[in-house]
Design a protein around this motif. Structure first.
Motif, PDB file in Angstrom:
ATOM      1  N   ARG A 111       0.820  -1.209   0.000  1.00 18.78           N
ATOM      2  CA  ARG A 111       0.000   0.000   0.000  1.00 18.78           C
ATOM      3  C   ARG A 111       0.862   1.270   0.000  1.00 18.78           C
ATOM      4  O   ARG A 111       0.340   2.379   0.115  1.00 18.78           O
ATOM      5  CB  ARG A 111      -0.923   0.017   1.230  1.00 18.78           C
ATOM      6  CG  ARG A 111      -1.992  -1.062   1.208  1.00 18.78           C
ATOM      7  CD  ARG A 111      -3.045  -0.811   2.283  1.00 18.78           C
ATOM      8  NE  ARG A 111      -2.494  -0.924   3.627  1.00 18.78           N
ATOM      9  CZ  ARG A 111      -2.583  -2.021   4.383  1.00 18.78           C
ATOM     10  NH1 ARG A 111      -3.200  -3.084   3.929  1.00 18.78           N
ATOM     11  NH2 ARG A 111      -2.057  -2.045   5.596  1.00 18.78           N
ATOM     12  N   ASN A 188     -10.346  -3.304   3.705  1.00 19.03           N
ATOM     13  CA  ASN A 188      -9.133  -2.501   3.898  1.00 19.03           C
ATOM     14  C   ASN A 188      -7.893  -3.020   3.187  1.00 19.03           C
ATOM     15  O   ASN A 188      -6.848  -2.386   3.245  1.00 19.03           O
ATOM     16  CB  ASN A 188      -8.819  -2.391   5.395  1.00 19.03           C
ATOM     17  CG  ASN A 188      -9.832  -1.547   6.135  1.00 19.03           C
ATOM     18  OD1 ASN A 188     -10.336  -0.577   5.594  1.00 19.03           O
ATOM     19  ND2 ASN A 188     -10.138  -1.918   7.361  1.00 19.03           N
ATOM     20  N   LYS A 191      -6.554  -0.434   0.727  1.00 22.62           N
ATOM     21  CA  LYS A 191      -6.684   0.972   1.093  1.00 22.62           C
ATOM     22  C   LYS A 191      -5.578   1.374   2.060  1.00 22.62           C
ATOM     23  O   LYS A 191      -5.263   0.629   2.982  1.00 22.62           O
ATOM     24  CB  LYS A 191      -8.055   1.223   1.728  1.00 22.62           C
ATOM     25  CG  LYS A 191      -9.223   0.959   0.784  1.00 22.62           C
ATOM     26  CD  LYS A 191     -10.545   1.213   1.470  1.00 22.62           C
ATOM     27  CE  LYS A 191     -11.718   0.938   0.527  1.00 22.62           C
ATOM     28  NZ  LYS A 191     -13.022   1.156   1.197  1.00 22.62           N
ATOM     29  N   SER A 193      -3.565   2.905   5.140  1.00 18.13           N
ATOM     30  CA  SER A 193      -3.892   3.070   6.554  1.00 18.13           C
ATOM     31  C   SER A 193      -3.485   4.458   7.015  1.00 18.13           C
ATOM     32  O   SER A 193      -2.595   5.081   6.445  1.00 18.13           O
ATOM     33  CB  SER A 193      -3.154   2.017   7.385  1.00 18.13           C
ATOM     34  OG  SER A 193      -3.441   0.709   6.936  1.00 18.13           O
ATOM     35  N   ASN A 236      -7.786  -1.005  13.144  1.00 17.38           N
ATOM     36  CA  ASN A 236      -7.334  -1.120  11.753  1.00 17.38           C
ATOM     37  C   ASN A 236      -8.166  -0.282  10.795  1.00 17.38           C
ATOM     38  O   ASN A 236      -8.611  -0.750   9.746  1.00 17.38           O
ATOM     39  CB  ASN A 236      -7.341  -2.586  11.311  1.00 17.38           C
ATOM     40  CG  ASN A 236      -6.399  -3.429  12.116  1.00 17.38           C
ATOM     41  OD1 ASN A 236      -5.193  -3.212  12.098  1.00 17.38           O
ATOM     42  ND2 ASN A 236      -6.941  -4.381  12.856  1.00 17.38           N
ATOM     43  N   ASN A 238      -8.981   2.396   7.895  1.00 15.76           N
ATOM     44  CA  ASN A 238      -8.241   2.908   6.754  1.00 15.76           C
ATOM     45  C   ASN A 238      -8.216   4.429   6.851  1.00 15.76           C
ATOM     46  O   ASN A 238      -8.902   5.032   7.686  1.00 15.76           O
ATOM     47  CB  ASN A 238      -8.824   2.412   5.417  1.00 15.76           C
ATOM     48  CG  ASN A 238     -10.259   2.863   5.194  1.00 15.76           C
ATOM     49  OD1 ASN A 238     -10.589   4.031   5.368  1.00 15.76           O
ATOM     50  ND2 ASN A 238     -11.118   1.926   4.799  1.00 15.76           N
TER      51      ASN A 238
END
Length: 261
Positions: A111, A188, A191, A193, A236, A238
């Motif tokens: 990511r 997620n 995506k 974080s 967690n 995003n």
């Protein structure tokens, strides 16, 4: 193997190291496996950059960042990995054995995120307060008769594992899946974080709302702050959801501050 751009996104963070020789040993281990980003939090000795044990890595030490707090050192990182053993502590965050860490790191690198690998001081390791900033605790397996490791050795073991086991070739199930429930995992996976700084901003805002709502006495604010840091990292979120939550709590705070007629 991790690529050079991937290794550049992994920061080795040393919290309150006491012995410059150990800092130099960490720098040497980093150089051995191609890592260059070191951040040192509140070092005990002022002349730590001159450590003679940094064989092959003096430039790395010269370029290391020094910060006054762990929060500052990890502010741009979206995955913060605390290290240690469970011998003298009860973990409040997910525990990841070192040999199961690769999928989680690979997913975060995929990511485009920055990662912090955090080591505590030689005297007591990471404190409970330090660990409240970490998404997971990475457990380094050691013999029960001698659970603690030298700082340089611990860094070498972890960096070897990251360098050789993480990367695009890592597939299949692992701790990356275990860390999230299935629905959250699906939502997620691709995506980005929020950074640690984003979560701290949200945490501070929620704390303001709690104070404005007279949620708990002043004596509980420190404990509430600690719990908020942990909860937000365990959720967690995003980055988009963290922004939505920020807007939500800002609206609540404004309403709470409107004088009641």
């Amino acid at each position: 193997m991790l690529t050079e751009p991937q290794r550049e996104r992994i920061n080795v963070v040393l919290v309150s190291p006491r012995n410059p020789l150990n800092i130099g040993a960490v720098a040497r281990a980093m150089a051995n496996f191609g890592f260059t980003r070191m951040r040192v939090v509140n070092p005990y000795e002022p002349h730590w950059r001159e450590a003679r044990s940094a064989v092959g890595a003096p430039e790395l030490l010269k370029g290391a960042q020094e910060t006054a707090s762990l929060a500052e050192a990890i502010r741009d990182c979206s995955l913060v990995l605390g290290t240690g053993t469970l011998t003298h502590r009860k973990a409040e965050q997910p525990v990841v054995p070192l040999d199961k860490l690769a999928p989680l790191v690979t997913e975060s690198l995929g990511r485009g995120e920055r990662i912090a690998l955090v080591f505590g001081s030689e005297k007591h390791g990471l404190t409970r307060e330090d660990l409240s900033y970490c998404h997971v605790l990475v457990e380094i397996p050691t013999d029960a008769q001698q659970p603690s490791m030298n700082l340089g050795q611990a860094a070498a073991v972890c960096l070897y594992d990251l360098a050789t086991r993480s990367g695009p070739s890592i597939t299949g199930s692992g701790i990356a899946e275990d860390r999230l429930d299935p629905a959250s995992k699906t939502a997620n996976a691709s995506k980005p974080s929020p950074t640690s700084d984003n979560l701290d901003i949200l945490s501070s805002l929620i704390e303001e709302v709690m104070v404005a709502a007279k949620y708990s006495p002043h004596t509980m604010q420190g404990a509430n702050r600690h719990d908020l840091r942990l909860i937000l990292r365990r959720m967690n979120l995003n980055a988009a959801d963290s922004r939505r939550a920020l807007g939500l709590f800002r609206r609540i705070l404004r309403r709470l501050r409107i004088p009641q007629s």
